[in-house]
Scaffold this motif. Structure first.
Motif, PDB file in Angstrom:
ATOM      1  N   ARG A   1      61.058  23.668  53.021  1.00  0.00           N
ATOM      2  CA  ARG A   1      60.549  22.594  52.215  1.00  0.00           C
ATOM      3  C   ARG A   1      59.122  22.986  51.995  1.00  0.00           C
ATOM      4  N   LEU A   2      58.264  23.352  53.279  1.00  0.00           N
ATOM      5  CA  LEU A   2      56.762  23.446  52.924  1.00  0.00           C
ATOM      6  C   LEU A   2      56.520  24.424  52.047  1.00  0.00           C
ATOM      7  N   VAL A   3      57.155  25.647  51.816  1.00  0.00           N
ATOM      8  CA  VAL A   3      56.569  26.735  51.162  1.00  0.00           C
ATOM      9  C   VAL A   3      57.337  26.677  49.786  1.00  0.00           C
ATOM     10  N   ALA A   4      58.333  25.690  49.320  1.00  0.00           N
ATOM     11  CA  ALA A   4      58.955  25.866  48.180  1.00  0.00           C
ATOM     12  C   ALA A   4      58.045  25.900  47.085  1.00  0.00           C
ATOM     13  N   GLY A   5      57.964  26.816  46.024  1.00  0.00           N
ATOM     14  CA  GLY A   5      57.174  26.734  45.065  1.00  0.00           C
ATOM     15  C   GLY A   5      55.869  27.343  45.410  1.00  0.00           C
ATOM     16  N   SER A   6      55.193  27.643  46.547  1.00  0.00           N
ATOM     17  CA  SER A   6      54.017  27.970  46.677  1.00  0.00           C
ATOM     18  C   SER A   6      53.962  29.448  46.373  1.00  0.00           C
ATOM     19  N   GLU A   7      52.795  29.940  46.523  1.00  0.00           N
ATOM     20  CA  GLU A   7      52.330  31.334  46.163  1.00  0.00           C
ATOM     21  C   GLU A   7      52.622  32.269  47.300  1.00  0.00           C
ATOM     22  N   GLN A   8      52.638  31.444  48.598  1.00  0.00           N
ATOM     23  CA  GLN A   8      53.157  32.266  49.966  1.00  0.00           C
ATOM     24  C   GLN A   8      54.714  32.131  49.804  1.00  0.00           C
ATOM     25  N   GLU A   9      55.463  31.706  49.187  1.00  0.00           N
ATOM     26  CA  GLU A   9      56.953  31.710  49.339  1.00  0.00           C
ATOM     27  C   GLU A   9      57.857  32.896  49.511  1.00  0.00           C
ATOM     28  N   ALA A  10      57.301  33.858  48.756  1.00  0.00           N
ATOM     29  CA  ALA A  10      58.086  35.270  48.815  1.00  0.00           C
ATOM     30  C   ALA A  10      57.693  35.903  50.152  1.00  0.00           C
TER      31      ALA A  10
ATOM     32  N   PHE B   1      50.565  32.573  56.975  1.00  0.00           N
ATOM     33  CA  PHE B   1      50.046  31.301  56.617  1.00  0.00           C
ATOM     34  C   PHE B   1      50.718  30.564  55.564  1.00  0.00           C
ATOM     35  N   THR B   2      51.015  29.143  55.680  1.00  0.00           N
ATOM     36  CA  THR B   2      52.144  28.601  54.972  1.00  0.00           C
ATOM     37  C   THR B   2      51.333  28.027  53.656  1.00  0.00           C
ATOM     38  N   GLY B   3      49.961  27.986  53.830  1.00  0.00           N
ATOM     39  CA  GLY B   3      49.106  27.399  52.756  1.00  0.00           C
ATOM     40  C   GLY B   3      49.045  25.824  53.016  1.00  0.00           C
ATOM     41  N   ARG B   4      49.712  25.373  53.805  1.00  0.00           N
ATOM     42  CA  ARG B   4      49.776  23.702  54.052  1.00  0.00           C
ATOM     43  C   ARG B   4      49.212  23.799  55.273  1.00  0.00           C
ATOM     44  N   HIS B   5      48.774  22.280  55.552  1.00  0.00           N
ATOM     45  CA  HIS B   5      47.965  21.847  56.660  1.00  0.00           C
ATOM     46  C   HIS B   5      48.799  20.573  57.519  1.00  0.00           C
ATOM     47  N   ALA B   6      48.358  20.538  58.620  1.00  0.00           N
ATOM     48  CA  ALA B   6      48.729  19.221  59.780  1.00  0.00           C
ATOM     49  C   ALA B   6      47.844  18.670  60.224  1.00  0.00           C
ATOM     50  N   VAL B   7      48.050  17.413  60.505  1.00  0.00           N
ATOM     51  CA  VAL B   7      46.890  16.505  60.724  1.00  0.00           C
ATOM     52  C   VAL B   7      46.961  15.899  62.364  1.00  0.00           C
ATOM     53  N   ASN B   8      45.879  16.417  62.866  1.00  0.00           N
ATOM     54  CA  ASN B   8      45.930  15.993  64.387  1.00  0.00           C
ATOM     55  C   ASN B   8      45.791  14.577  64.531  1.00  0.00           C
ATOM     56  N   PRO B   9      46.849  13.962  65.353  1.00  0.00           N
ATOM     57  CA  PRO B   9      46.966  12.597  65.476  1.00  0.00           C
ATOM     58  C   PRO B   9      45.528  12.084  66.182  1.00  0.00           C
ATOM     59  N   VAL B  10      44.750  12.770  67.121  1.00  0.00           N
ATOM     60  CA  VAL B  10      43.954  12.429  67.927  1.00  0.00           C
ATOM     61  C   VAL B  10      42.659  12.255  67.120  1.00  0.00           C
ATOM     62  N   ASN B  11      42.537  12.973  66.062  1.00  0.00           N
ATOM     63  CA  ASN B  11      41.178  12.766  65.316  1.00  0.00           C
ATOM     64  C   ASN B  11      41.203  13.333  63.772  1.00  0.00           C
ATOM     65  N   GLY B  12      42.615  13.293  63.443  1.00  0.00           N
ATOM     66  CA  GLY B  12      42.876  13.265  61.940  1.00  0.00           C
ATOM     67  C   GLY B  12      42.229  14.637  61.194  1.00  0.00           C
ATOM     68  N   GLU B  13      41.912  15.614  62.044  1.00  0.00           N
ATOM     69  CA  GLU B  13      41.603  17.014  61.684  1.00  0.00           C
ATOM     70  C   GLU B  13      42.566  17.694  60.785  1.00  0.00           C
ATOM     71  N   ARG B  14      42.242  18.273  59.913  1.00  0.00           N
ATOM     72  CA  ARG B  14      43.353  19.180  59.113  1.00  0.00           C
ATOM     73  C   ARG B  14      43.267  20.383  59.787  1.00  0.00           C
ATOM     74  N   ILE B  15      44.467  20.929  60.088  1.00  0.00           N
ATOM     75  CA  ILE B  15      44.477  22.299  60.667  1.00  0.00           C
ATOM     76  C   ILE B  15      45.556  23.122  59.943  1.00  0.00           C
ATOM     77  N   PRO B  16      45.316  24.489  59.820  1.00  0.00           N
ATOM     78  CA  PRO B  16      46.555  25.429  58.986  1.00  0.00           C
ATOM     79  C   PRO B  16      47.753  25.466  59.681  1.00  0.00           C
TER      80      PRO B  16
END
Length: 810
Positions: free
Chosen positions: A275-284, A310-325
């Motif tokens: 689901r994360l990569v569907a339609g993205s440029e990294q998909e293939a 790399f998926t091109g997407r980011h996750a959010v760290n619950p402790v500081n709200g930081e976006r990480i790849p």
RNA sequence: GCCGGGGUGGCGGAACUGGUCAGACGCGCCCGCCUUAAAAGCGGGUGUCCCCUCGUGGGGCAUCUGGGUUCGACUCCCAGCCCCGGCACCA
């Protein structure tokens, strides 16, 4: 003098034992159940019935034989029997090869190995023999499965398997070489299959904690089981996908490093990847990576350098709200934890290597309290570390921070303290013919429906072809598969998977107690009478799986009220491996030693004796032909020495050197077997005794000593011992009480006391036992030799150990 | 890498809680007896080096290596080397 003829003697006594039912032990009657006799249960691991008895069996059952003979003669009722782990792949493969039925192959092999075991003269109660492929046995394996099913401990779920598209079969990990099928070389695929599992993970804590109930297991086995279960304390932390808000829980043992998470990694098999990569440029690129990772064997995944995409997407760290790849990398395993990790390269070597390769940020958040600098990943984990650069937790000692951060997460609903395990549920489905059918019916209306107890056993159907063709070979038996639902009566299909053979062997030791019961797997009273097993003997190769599964089964059976104990095996002894020419025996190396060949040449007694005389039974030992010739010579000497005593007097109340030697041997053999589990040194002790008798033809106790030697060697070489015992005018040595050493005859009247000067022996004194210290010193100082070394000076210090030594320090 | 087990004569091994010159027992080898001979059997010897008045003599060194503790270490402690087994991207 008549020559020692082992073949004739062995045949004769084996027949006697059989005729007299010498080792048959009846089950207790109602009165005895209440009182408990003096009983014990000696068990050896259930053999897979290949056609030939090998050295491993020989060692295993000879150890068990010695233990059970000695215990029987100590006055115990000894339960000891034999059976066959008769389902499984080898018979199926042989059947395919030979164009026969696996049952036929198995029965032939059982008949052959049973005959070979009798030839070795092991004292089993053959009336209790069981075979796991016998419907009278597997009926109860199915019955037990249903009890597990009712308790929610047997369930189905989809699980990935390695699949060979060419052979149309599931492959075990070790059958995958470089991502290809070991047999045909086709590229292996991952495939999801719905399969049966036992919920052994529910028992992870019990399996760890109840090790304390065990009396004596080798430390290495306990360690292996602990590692296998792999309990570790940590926290569940819920990250979220930036944008979608999808939850990404991870398990970590280092919640204190949460502020140092600079990227996030998903296992290639993780369900969210798609689901994360569907339609993205990294998909293939990602699809290619995932497809490749799936086919790789675990061995290969370990060996290669860490890589990922790399998926091109980011996750959010619950402790500081930081976006990480978010990356996908196969160094993260779907089977452990949640299949996803927060990567903290500053404090984890794997994450560090990955970050280095892809130029990802490395942020240190834990530091030694003394402020010293760390090079590379700082993974040291001591109590004097503190958090840095970690928001409101900065400055807090790391152990405290673990608690505090977990607590904070729990408050926010973003995680909690938890415990992780390496142990996974037990996959018991096999897409194979020669196994115990799983007694379940699949109904489109009712779902998974158990076969009613009174319809058990579900018998294996007859099929023409045992090769799996993308499904269990049993599925080909269409008439068998098609059935009606026991619940609604509608059309339904039988489960076509069979059970892992480890299921069969997870309860056989209880069936041995009550092997002919037709109403239940075993009576609880009888099971509780004999079990738990007092002494289990077997190979180290079963350190984890079999022993862990049997422990799991026992705990469930106890909770179901079928047995009154939590642990099946109180004591465990692991024998070593017998090698030939320093190498493991194998057909391909052509160094297989067949015990029966040697039994034909030297007799079973010589083979039994030599397997134990070779060395400590729990270490590996190397077979040498010259060694068995040595014990053969010993048996011949024993034969001549004992026969030489026929017709001689055996006066009582003697105290001669031979009487003392005999009592020494009794004490030595008894202690070595009962306490030390040493089987090689008792043989040496009896050899010494026999040598001594031979050298003392005029000692009036020669006959007593010879009879003692025969009696002591009986557990090892029962045939020749029995023959000599009978020629010496006695009978039934196998049930003759084990000799008891007279303590008065073990004590020496005079002892040799060593006189040392500065720790070096300079003289020896022969004095009465118990001579006082002052007297010892006085006598020691009179010695010429000692005086020479004292140089006329006074000893600075004098150490006296009564009956042992005097040491002058100058 | 981690965990577990080991390292003793020419060989397999013994020495159990630090205490009788370490090496039981067996194999191998050497000498002798028996035998016409061989096999089997029996007796004796067998860690290593040195000294001598060659004897039922004396001494040194020896349990993977190097340190240490101790009156005394194969045994206990520290460091290292080697071998065997198991586990392992376990977050």
């Amino acid at each position: 003098m008549e020559r020692y003829d082992p073949q004739a003697i062995e045949t004769k006594w084996q027949q006697v034992w059989e005729d007299e039912q010498a080792f048959v032990v009846p089950n207790p009657g109602p009165a005895e159940l209440a009182t408990h006799r003096r009983e014990t249960y000696v068990l050896e691991m259930l053999p897979y019935p290949s056609g030939d008895l090998h050295m491993g069996h020989t060692l295993n059952y000879t150890i068990g034989d010695v233990l059970s003979h000695v215990r029987r003669r100590h006055g115990y009722q000894v339960l000891r029997t034999m059976g066959y782990d008769a389902f499984g792949l080898p018979a199926e493969n042989a059947a395919i090869r030979e164009g026969r039925h696996p049952r036929e192959v198995t029965e032939r092999n059982i008949a052959a190995i049973r005959e070979q075991m009798r030839r070795m003269g092991w004292a089993f109660d053959w009336t209790r023999e069981v075979s796991t492929s016998d419907p009278a046995y597997y009926r109860w394996t199915q019955w037990l499965f249903l009890r597990f099913f009712e308790r929610g401990l047997a369930y189905r779920k989809e699980a990935p398997v390695k699949w060979c598209p060419n052979d149309q079969t599931v492959l075990a990990n070790e059958q995958v070489i470089d991502g290809r099928c070991e047999r045909c070389g086709a590229e292996v695929e991952a495939r999801n299959l719905t399969q049966w599992f036992f919920k052994i993970t529910d028992y992870a804590d019990a399996l760890l904690d109840e090790m304390s109930l065990l009396e004596s297991w080798p430390e290495r086995v306990l360690t292996m089981q602990r590692n296998w279960i792999g309990r570790s304390a940590g926290a569940r932390v819920v990250f979220t996908v930036d944008g979608s808000g999808d939850e990404l829980p991870v398990f970590t043992t280092r919640p204190d490093t949460l502020f140092g998470a600079t990227f996030f990694v998903l296992a290639p098999e993780h369900p969210l990847v798609e689901r994360l990569v569907a339609g993205s440029e990294q998909e293939a690129e990602l699809r290619e990576y995932v497809r490749h990772a799936a086919a790789r064997s675990t061995v290969e995944r370990e060996a290669k350098e860490k890589d990922g995409v790399f998926t091109g997407r980011h996750a959010v760290n619950p402790v500081n709200g930081e976006r990480i790849p978010i990356w996908v990398a196969d160094y993260v395993l779907m089977e452990y934890g949640t299949g996803a990790i927060m990567a903290v390269p500053a404090h984890d070597e794997r994450d560090y290597a990955f970050a280095e390769r892809y130029g990802l940020e490395i942020r240190q958040v834990v530091a030694p309290a003394d402020g010293s600098e760390a090079e590379g990943p700082f993974v040291a984990h001591t109590d004097d570390e503190v958090l840095v650069d970690s928001g409101s937790f900065t400055g807090m000692p790391a152990p405290e921070a673990k608690q505090a951060i977990s607590a904070w997460l729990a408050e926010q609903g973003k995680g909690e303290q938890t415990i992780g395990y390496r142990l996974r549920d037990w996959l018991l489905s096999r897409q194979r013919y020669w196994g115990c059918p799983i007694p379940i019916v699949h109904c489109s209306a009712c779902g998974e429906v158990p076969v009613p107890d009174d319809e058990l056993p579900v018998l294996l159907p007859e099929v023409d072809d045992y090769l799996p063709k993308g499904r269990s070979p049993i599925a080909a038996a269409e008439d068998w598969v098609a059935t009606t639902c026991p619940r609604c009566g509608g059309p339904a299909e039988r489960e076509t998977d069979t059970m892992d053979t480890f299921v069969d062997s997870s309860w056989y030791f209880i069936r041995y107690a009550d092997p002919h019961n037709e109403h239940e797997p075993f009576s609880r009273e009888i099971a509780d009478y004999w079990l738990p097993v007092n002494q289990y003997v077997g190979g180290i190769e079963h350190a984890v799986l079999h022993l862990l599964y049997a422990r799991f089964f026992t705990k469930v059976l106890q909770e179901l009220g079928y047995v009154g104990f939590r642990e099946p095996f109180l004591r465990l002894f692991n024998q070593g491996m017998i090698t030939a020419g320093g190498a493991k025996m194998s057909k391909s190396k052509g160094n297989v030693i067949n015990p029966l060949v040697y039994a034909d040449r030297y007799g079973a007694d010589a083979v039994r004796l030599y397997t134990l005389f070779m060395g400590p039974a729990d270490e590996d030992m190397d077979w040498q032909d010259s060694g068995i010739e040595g014990v053969w010579r010993f048996l011949n000497r024993l034969w001549r020495v004992a026969l030489g005593q026929i017709g001689r007097e055996s006066p009582t109340g003697l105290d001669t050197p031979l009487v003392r030697k005999a009592h020494w041997a009794i004490a030595k053999v008894t202690d070595d077997v009962d306490r030390r589990f040493a089987f090689n040194t008792p043989i040496a002790a009896v050899m010494e005794l026999v040598n001594e008798i031979q050298r003392s033809p005029d000692d009036p106790a020669a006959r007593f000593a010879a009879e003692t030697a025969v009696s002591l060697i009986q557990p090892y070489a029962p045939h020749v011992a029995e023959e000599l015992w009978s020629r010496l005018g006695h009978e039934r040595l196998w049930e003759h009480p084990w000799p008891i050493a007279d303590p008065a005859l073990l004590e020496e009247d005079t002892v040799e006391v060593v006189v040392q000067v500065n720790g070096k022996v300079r003289d020896r004194l022969h004095v009465a036992a118990g001579t006082a210290d002052e007297e010892l010193v006085r006598r020691a100082r009179e010695s010429e030799r000692v005086r020479g070394h004292l140089d006329g000076g006074e000893p600075r210090r004098t150490v006296v150990v009564r009956d042992k030594l005097v040491n002058f320090v100058v």
